[in-house]
Design a protein around this motif. Sequence first.
Motif, PDB file in Angstrom:
ATOM      1  N   VAL A  96       7.884   1.859   0.792  1.00  0.00           N
ATOM      2  CA  VAL A  96       6.781   2.266   1.695  1.00  0.00           C
ATOM      3  C   VAL A  96       6.472   3.730   1.193  1.00  0.00           C
ATOM      4  CG1 VAL A  96       6.656   3.010   4.163  1.00  0.00           C
ATOM      5  CG2 VAL A  96       7.985   1.069   3.589  1.00  0.00           C
ATOM      6  N   ALA A  97       5.078   3.789   1.772  1.00  0.00           N
ATOM      7  CA  ALA A  97       4.416   5.325   1.464  1.00  0.00           C
ATOM      8  C   ALA A  97       3.760   5.457   2.630  1.00  0.00           C
ATOM      9  CB  ALA A  97       3.624   5.221   0.253  1.00  0.00           C
ATOM     10  N   PHE A  98       3.642   6.546   3.358  1.00  0.00           N
ATOM     11  CA  PHE A  98       2.842   7.225   4.355  1.00  0.00           C
ATOM     12  C   PHE A  98       1.708   8.071   3.974  1.00  0.00           C
ATOM     13  CE2 PHE A  98       7.522   6.442   5.122  1.00  0.00           C
ATOM     14  CZ  PHE A  98       7.201   5.443   6.376  1.00  0.00           C
ATOM     15  N   GLY A  99       0.874   8.051   5.058  1.00  0.00           N
ATOM     16  CA  GLY A  99      -0.513   8.991   4.684  1.00  0.00           C
ATOM     17  C   GLY A  99      -1.077   9.081   6.166  1.00  0.00           C
ATOM     18  N   GLU A 100      -1.900  10.358   6.381  1.00  0.00           N
ATOM     19  CA  GLU A 100      -2.667  10.465   7.389  1.00  0.00           C
ATOM     20  C   GLU A 100      -3.787   9.636   7.646  1.00  0.00           C
ATOM     21  OE1 GLU A 100      -1.951  12.914   5.132  1.00  0.00           O
ATOM     22  OE2 GLU A 100      -0.182  13.578   5.993  1.00  0.00           O
ATOM     23  N   THR A 101      -4.086   8.957   6.445  1.00  0.00           N
ATOM     24  CA  THR A 101      -5.096   7.948   6.542  1.00  0.00           C
ATOM     25  C   THR A 101      -4.723   6.650   5.869  1.00  0.00           C
ATOM     26  OG1 THR A 101      -6.166   8.693   4.501  1.00  0.00           O
ATOM     27  CG2 THR A 101      -7.113   9.669   6.529  1.00  0.00           C
ATOM     28  N   ALA A 102      -5.350   5.806   6.160  1.00  0.00           N
ATOM     29  CA  ALA A 102      -4.946   4.383   5.681  1.00  0.00           C
ATOM     30  C   ALA A 102      -5.141   4.440   4.268  1.00  0.00           C
ATOM     31  CB  ALA A 102      -5.646   3.207   6.228  1.00  0.00           C
ATOM     32  N   ALA A 103      -6.281   4.918   3.690  1.00  0.00           N
ATOM     33  CA  ALA A 103      -6.518   4.909   2.264  1.00  0.00           C
ATOM     34  C   ALA A 103      -5.538   5.874   1.569  1.00  0.00           C
ATOM     35  CB  ALA A 103      -7.952   5.675   1.968  1.00  0.00           C
ATOM     36  N   LEU A 104      -5.134   6.867   2.058  1.00  0.00           N
ATOM     37  CA  LEU A 104      -3.993   7.730   1.501  1.00  0.00           C
ATOM     38  C   LEU A 104      -2.712   7.063   1.257  1.00  0.00           C
ATOM     39  CD1 LEU A 104      -3.154  10.489   0.117  1.00  0.00           C
ATOM     40  CD2 LEU A 104      -2.879  11.349   2.558  1.00  0.00           C
ATOM     41  N   ALA A 105      -2.455   6.291   2.353  1.00  0.00           N
ATOM     42  CA  ALA A 105      -1.080   5.454   2.423  1.00  0.00           C
ATOM     43  C   ALA A 105      -1.163   4.367   1.176  1.00  0.00           C
ATOM     44  CB  ALA A 105      -0.932   5.056   3.889  1.00  0.00           C
ATOM     45  N   ILE A 106      -2.344   3.824   1.295  1.00  0.00           N
ATOM     46  CA  ILE A 106      -2.465   2.633   0.088  1.00  0.00           C
ATOM     47  C   ILE A 106      -2.566   3.332  -1.145  1.00  0.00           C
ATOM     48  CG2 ILE A 106      -4.071   1.171  -0.584  1.00  0.00           C
ATOM     49  CD1 ILE A 106      -5.185   0.640   2.329  1.00  0.00           C
ATOM     50  N   CYS A 107      -2.972   4.152  -1.511  1.00  0.00           N
ATOM     51  CA  CYS A 107      -2.901   4.845  -2.851  1.00  0.00           C
ATOM     52  C   CYS A 107      -1.832   5.432  -3.078  1.00  0.00           C
ATOM     53  CB  CYS A 107      -3.869   5.985  -2.840  1.00  0.00           C
ATOM     54  SG  CYS A 107      -5.771   5.309  -2.977  1.00  0.00           S
ATOM     55  N   ARG A 108      -0.726   6.163  -2.156  1.00  0.00           N
ATOM     56  CA  ARG A 108       0.562   6.433  -2.384  1.00  0.00           C
ATOM     57  C   ARG A 108       1.355   5.270  -2.679  1.00  0.00           C
ATOM     58  NH1 ARG A 108       1.099  11.231   2.097  1.00  0.00           N
ATOM     59  NH2 ARG A 108       0.146  13.081   1.129  1.00  0.00           N
ATOM     60  N   ALA A 109       1.263   4.171  -2.106  1.00  0.00           N
ATOM     61  CA  ALA A 109       2.043   3.088  -2.337  1.00  0.00           C
ATOM     62  C   ALA A 109       1.685   2.331  -3.508  1.00  0.00           C
ATOM     63  CB  ALA A 109       1.716   2.172  -0.998  1.00  0.00           C
ATOM     64  N   ALA A 110       0.478   2.296  -3.928  1.00  0.00           N
ATOM     65  CA  ALA A 110       0.112   1.863  -5.456  1.00  0.00           C
ATOM     66  C   ALA A 110       0.416   2.492  -6.542  1.00  0.00           C
ATOM     67  CB  ALA A 110      -1.493   1.499  -5.276  1.00  0.00           C
ATOM     68  N   LEU A 111       0.582   3.924  -6.277  1.00  0.00           N
ATOM     69  CA  LEU A 111       1.057   4.816  -7.432  1.00  0.00           C
ATOM     70  C   LEU A 111       2.400   4.595  -7.522  1.00  0.00           C
ATOM     71  CD1 LEU A 111      -1.297   7.944  -6.958  1.00  0.00           C
ATOM     72  CD2 LEU A 111      -1.211   6.364  -8.688  1.00  0.00           C
ATOM     73  N   LYS A 112       3.370   4.584  -6.256  1.00  0.00           N
ATOM     74  CA  LYS A 112       4.830   4.451  -6.416  1.00  0.00           C
ATOM     75  C   LYS A 112       5.056   2.921  -6.999  1.00  0.00           C
ATOM     76  CE  LYS A 112       7.427   5.441  -2.768  1.00  0.00           C
ATOM     77  NZ  LYS A 112       7.768   5.676  -1.378  1.00  0.00           N
ATOM     78  N   ALA A 113       4.216   2.014  -6.633  1.00  0.00           N
ATOM     79  CA  ALA A 113       4.389   0.718  -7.422  1.00  0.00           C
ATOM     80  C   ALA A 113       4.242   0.559  -8.526  1.00  0.00           C
ATOM     81  CB  ALA A 113       3.784  -0.466  -6.411  1.00  0.00           C
ATOM     82  N   SER A 114       3.235   1.213  -9.260  1.00  0.00           N
ATOM     83  CA  SER A 114       3.050   1.164 -10.611  1.00  0.00           C
ATOM     84  C   SER A 114       3.913   1.806 -11.556  1.00  0.00           C
ATOM     85  CB  SER A 114       1.383   2.157 -10.763  1.00  0.00           C
ATOM     86  OG  SER A 114       1.671   3.498 -10.513  1.00  0.00           O
ATOM     87  N   LYS A 115       4.752   2.714 -10.846  1.00  0.00           N
ATOM     88  CA  LYS A 115       5.800   3.197 -11.724  1.00  0.00           C
ATOM     89  C   LYS A 115       6.879   2.041 -11.943  1.00  0.00           C
ATOM     90  CE  LYS A 115       7.481   6.409  -9.316  1.00  0.00           C
ATOM     91  NZ  LYS A 115       8.303   7.435  -8.922  1.00  0.00           N
ATOM     92  N   ARG A 116       6.909   0.957 -11.442  1.00  0.00           N
ATOM     93  CA  ARG A 116       7.954   0.186 -11.581  1.00  0.00           C
ATOM     94  C   ARG A 116       7.849  -0.678 -12.889  1.00  0.00           C
ATOM     95  NH1 ARG A 116       9.773  -3.685  -6.995  1.00  0.00           N
ATOM     96  NH2 ARG A 116      10.928  -4.214  -8.850  1.00  0.00           N
TER      97      ARG A 116
END
Length: 128
Positions: A108-128
């Motif tokens: 899970v990633a959090f953000g003040e906006t949906a777009a920010l939360a989506i991008c943070r989660a995608a970057l975390k997943a891209s490290k896998r």
Amino acid sequence: MIDYNSMPAGAEMDALIAERVMGFKRYRDRDTGGVYLLENPSLKVWEQVEDNANISSEQGLDVFSTDIRSAWRVVRKMCFPIGSHSFNLDYADVFNRGTVWSAEFYGVAFGETAALAICRAALKASKR
């Protein structure tokens, strides 16, 4: 190591999304010395200086971390072909964070906006 959980929305995050999630390729222009991220080899879309401190969009590239329409391109890239990643997006009151968006691909990633939360989660997943 980059802490994606606290990384702010903006050009640096957008460039990371373009390269690590959307599959843009790096290219160094022999004439100018500029480093570019390319979605299409015939179209220069991102230019950045060597230290990544000054990144600018040249051709109206999506601003993934601040525009929800662009962020949905990230979701589509992560989830298709079907089964590539599962995805969950929620808006809720999270302990010690207030009311925020949460997004999840892997973790899970959090953000003040949906777009920010989506991008943070995608970057975390891209490290896998």
